[in-house]
Design a protein around this motif. Structure first.
Motif, PDB file in Angstrom:
ATOM      1  N   THR A 160       0.830  -1.194   0.000  1.00 27.15           N
ATOM      2  CA  THR A 160       0.000   0.000   0.000  1.00 27.15           C
ATOM      3  C   THR A 160       0.865   1.244   0.000  1.00 27.15           C
ATOM      4  O   THR A 160       1.720   1.410   0.880  1.00 27.15           O
ATOM      5  CB  THR A 160      -0.913   0.014   1.244  1.00 27.15           C
ATOM      6  OG1 THR A 160      -1.685  -1.185   1.281  1.00 27.15           O
ATOM      7  CG2 THR A 160      -1.843   1.215   1.201  1.00 27.15           C
ATOM      8  N   LEU A 161       0.659   2.124  -0.974  1.00 28.55           N
ATOM      9  CA  LEU A 161       1.378   3.383  -1.047  1.00 28.55           C
ATOM     10  C   LEU A 161       0.714   4.374  -0.091  1.00 28.55           C
ATOM     11  O   LEU A 161      -0.485   4.628  -0.174  1.00 28.55           O
ATOM     12  CB  LEU A 161       1.343   3.939  -2.471  1.00 28.55           C
ATOM     13  CG  LEU A 161       2.100   5.233  -2.731  1.00 28.55           C
ATOM     14  CD1 LEU A 161       3.601   5.021  -2.581  1.00 28.55           C
ATOM     15  CD2 LEU A 161       1.787   5.757  -4.129  1.00 28.55           C
ATOM     16  N   VAL A 162       1.508   4.949   0.836  1.00 32.56           N
ATOM     17  CA  VAL A 162       0.937   5.855   1.830  1.00 32.56           C
ATOM     18  C   VAL A 162       1.447   7.288   1.684  1.00 32.56           C
ATOM     19  O   VAL A 162       0.899   8.206   2.305  1.00 32.56           O
ATOM     20  CB  VAL A 162       1.217   5.356   3.269  1.00 32.56           C
ATOM     21  CG1 VAL A 162       0.566   4.003   3.486  1.00 32.56           C
ATOM     22  CG2 VAL A 162       2.717   5.287   3.553  1.00 32.56           C
ATOM     23  N   TYR A 163       2.483   7.503   0.878  1.00 30.13           N
ATOM     24  CA  TYR A 163       3.009   8.859   0.682  1.00 30.13           C
ATOM     25  C   TYR A 163       3.812   8.893  -0.604  1.00 30.13           C
ATOM     26  O   TYR A 163       4.566   7.959  -0.898  1.00 30.13           O
ATOM     27  CB  TYR A 163       3.905   9.263   1.858  1.00 30.13           C
ATOM     28  CG  TYR A 163       4.515  10.645   1.708  1.00 30.13           C
ATOM     29  CD1 TYR A 163       3.848  11.769   2.161  1.00 30.13           C
ATOM     30  CD2 TYR A 163       5.758  10.817   1.096  1.00 30.13           C
ATOM     31  CE1 TYR A 163       4.392  13.041   2.019  1.00 30.13           C
ATOM     32  CE2 TYR A 163       6.315  12.084   0.952  1.00 30.13           C
ATOM     33  CZ  TYR A 163       5.625  13.192   1.414  1.00 30.13           C
ATOM     34  OH  TYR A 163       6.169  14.438   1.262  1.00 30.13           O
ATOM     35  N   GLU A 164       3.664  10.000  -1.354  1.00 37.48           N
ATOM     36  CA  GLU A 164       4.429  10.171  -2.586  1.00 37.48           C
ATOM     37  C   GLU A 164       4.507  11.661  -2.897  1.00 37.48           C
ATOM     38  O   GLU A 164       3.511  12.372  -2.848  1.00 37.48           O
ATOM     39  CB  GLU A 164       3.763   9.436  -3.747  1.00 37.48           C
ATOM     40  CG  GLU A 164       4.561   9.499  -5.045  1.00 37.48           C
ATOM     41  CD  GLU A 164       3.892   8.687  -6.148  1.00 37.48           C
ATOM     42  OE1 GLU A 164       2.658   8.509  -6.069  1.00 37.48           O
ATOM     43  OE2 GLU A 164       4.591   8.232  -7.073  1.00 37.48           O
TER      44      GLU A 164
END
Length: 211
Positions: A160-164
């Motif tokens: 799961t991507l949580v910050y970019e």
């Protein structure tokens, strides 16, 4: 070996030769430079440390930023790689090291470690991609340019991507600067980037859900 050199924090001096062209003058032995995190006294505590630990991975680098040679970009579309003046590790490896230092000093996370630590296996990981880590020369102007994408993800199923976020920083190089002057400009650019990244992560809830 690279990891040991990076931890030692060795910064070898360069001969102060005027002019941008001196950055790529041939010669032996090689001269090595290192990116430094900001001074400890300049680190501002986050104020609310996140309870979970974070693992920081070396950032990927697009060619030619996947090697240690200093890179000079000239117009039109000319790329020069220094055979003598080199970083002590790749930009991605150095970036991971200073990110770890900056986040640890600011106490953004409970623990910040690097790959290879057997103490625990955190779910939260930080990585990124170096898109530019170079010196630009345009007529009489020169500058250090840093362009990097940073992202955090959780090792769940699926991941799961949580910050970019994309970061781009420019820092002028004084006229007639020596090779060391060029690398000092990059250090200033990195310091500005680290300060912004630290503030962003401190303020972020890291509750993203994008796979």
């Amino acid at each position: 070996m690279k990891k040991n050199l990076l931890i030692l924090g060795v910064l070898l001096g360069a001969t102060a030769v005027g002019g941008c062209g001196a950055l790529f003058a041939p010669g032996t032995p090689p001269v090595y430079y290192q990116i430094r995190a900001s001074e400890p006294d300049s680190a501002m505590p986050c104020g609310h440390t996140k309870s979970e630990p974070l693992r920081v991975w070396p950032l990927d680098g697009a060619p030619p930023y996947d090697r240690t040679a200093l890179v000079l970009l000239r117009e039109p579309n000319m790329v020069e790689l220094s055979s003598r003046h080199r970083w002590i590790a790749t930009p991605g490896e150095m970036s991971a090291h200073v990110i770890l230092e900056a986040l640890s000093r600011a106490r953004v996370f409970s623990v910040v470690d690097r790959p290879g630590s057997a103490a625990f296996s955190p779910q939260l990981h930080l990585g990124g991609h170096i898109r530019e880590f170079a010196f630009y020369r345009r007529e009489a102007r020169a500058e250090a340019v840093l362009d990097v994408r940073v992202f955090l993800w959780r090792e769940t199923t699926p991941k799961t991507l949580v910050y970019e976020k994309d970061y781009r920083v420019r820092e002028p190089v004084p006229e007639g600067a020596s090779p060391q002057g060029f690398t000092e400009a990059m250090n200033r650019a990195v310091a500005r980037w680290l300060a912004e990244l630290t503030r962003d992560l401190c303020a972020s809830s890291l509750d993203g859900t994008r796979p």
